[in-house]
Design an enzyme around this catalytic site. Structure first.
Site, mmCIF file in Angstrom:
data_model
loop_
_atom_site.group_PDB
_atom_site.id
_atom_site.type_symbol
_atom_site.label_atom_id
_atom_site.label_comp_id
_atom_site.label_asym_id
_atom_site.label_seq_id
_atom_site.Cartn_x
_atom_site.Cartn_y
_atom_site.Cartn_z
ATOM 1 N N ARG A 19 -21.556 10.483 41.381
ATOM 2 C CA ARG A 19 -20.867 10.932 40.172
ATOM 3 C C ARG A 19 -19.466 11.365 40.556
ATOM 4 N NH1 ARG A 19 -24.212 12.468 36.234
ATOM 5 N NH2 ARG A 19 -22.822 14.072 35.438
ATOM 6 N N SER A 87 -29.241 7.481 30.513
ATOM 7 C CA SER A 87 -29.679 8.833 30.159
ATOM 8 C C SER A 87 -30.188 8.852 28.732
ATOM 9 C CB SER A 87 -28.500 9.807 30.236
ATOM 10 O OG SER A 87 -28.083 9.973 31.560
ATOM 11 N N LYS A 116 -23.984 20.764 33.741
ATOM 12 C CA LYS A 116 -23.322 19.910 32.761
ATOM 13 C C LYS A 116 -23.640 20.432 31.373
ATOM 14 C CE LYS A 116 -23.371 15.159 30.980
ATOM 15 N NZ LYS A 116 -23.844 13.783 31.187
HETATM 16 N N1 TZP Z 1 -27.636 15.261 32.744
HETATM 17 C C1 TZP Z 1 -28.541 16.008 32.118
HETATM 18 S S1 TZP Z 1 -28.718 17.525 32.843
HETATM 19 C C2 TZP Z 1 -27.556 17.153 34.022
HETATM 20 C C3 TZP Z 1 -27.070 15.886 33.808
HETATM 21 C C4 TZP Z 1 -26.040 15.221 34.602
HETATM 22 C C5 TZP Z 1 -27.153 18.105 35.083
HETATM 23 C C6 TZP Z 1 -28.230 18.293 36.102
HETATM 24 O O1 TZP Z 1 -27.792 19.192 37.081
HETATM 25 P P1 TZP Z 1 -28.786 20.244 37.741
HETATM 26 O O2 TZP Z 1 -27.880 21.099 38.594
HETATM 27 O O3 TZP Z 1 -29.751 19.486 38.583
HETATM 28 O O4 TZP Z 1 -29.431 21.022 36.631
HETATM 29 MG MG MG Z 2 -22.473 9.300 32.272
#
Ligand code: TZP
Ligand code: MG
Length: 193
Positions: A19, A87, A116
């Site tokens: 990412r 997603s 996020k």
């Molecule tokens: N998409 C949904 S939650 C998320 C993403 C990119 C973040 C996940 O990060 P973490 O630190 O594992 O909760």
């Molecule tokens: Mg994306």
């Protein structure tokens, strides 16, 4: 490429999603090429987040789309046989991903996360289980997953768990990743369907 990647690989992580929201296209491409060398020789899959062009250019194993990225069917055509994942946040999106040719779906956020701002409330373990019953594609659960709750996620039917802070924020990344991999090895195949 820093020691984080090597720690993850030594900890037996078997898929890396790269990412890079803040990098220029060229920087992302250069980074992806470097990462590719490590993942390739470790037998680890490399999935590029968001960008079909970068995924193709560095010959990654696949691309991971969000709901606002290129349409899945277009990405599928461009990526050929490489992996295309997307997603999803509810049953409708998960079913659409199936009908449009995804190889796997991400589903989440399962738990609360600060990594996020997804705009979605935590979906929870029960919803994950419902998605499991409705969709045959591999499910990658994401959002607030740590070594302490990952067993629950697999038991609810996820095939894979994506962790950002749970691994990258760990004091000892390699050892934490190894513990998670061990939980997976112990539980894979014992999940409910
Ligand atoms: N998409 C949904 S939650 C998320 C993403 C990119 C973040 C996940 O990060 P973490 O630190 O594992 O909760
Ligand atoms: Mg994306």
């Amino acid at each position: 490429v820093n020691s984080t990647l090597q720690d993850l690989i030594k900890g037996q992580v078997n898929v890396i999603q790269l990412r890079a929201k803040e990098l220029t296209t060229r920087e992302f491409f250069d980074l992806a090429n470097d990462v590719r060398e490590y993942t390739c020789s470790a037998g680890c899959l490399l999935i590029i987040n968001d960008r079909v062009d970068v995924a193709l250019a560095c010959r990654a194993d696949g691309v991971h789309l969000g709901q606002e990225d290129l349409p899945l069917d277009i990405a599928r055509k461009l990526m050929g046989d490489a992996l295309v994942g997307i997603s999803t946040h509810d049953l409708g999106q998960a079913q659409e991903a199936v009908s449009r040719g995804a190889d796997y779906i991400g589903f989440g956020p399962i738990f609360a996360t600060v990594t996020k701002s997804t705009g979605y409330t935590p979906r929870g373990i029960e919803t994950l289980h419902e998605i499991r019953r409705a969709v045959r594609l591999p499910i990658v659960a994401i959002g607030g997953i740590t070594e302490h709750n990952v067993a629950e996620v697999w038991q609810a039917g996820a095939d894979s768990a994506a962790m950002i802070s749970g691994l990258l924020g760990a004091e000892d990344i390699e050892t934490t990743a190894k513990r998670v991999s061990d939980v997976y090895a112990r539980l894979a195949g014992t999940r409910v369907q």
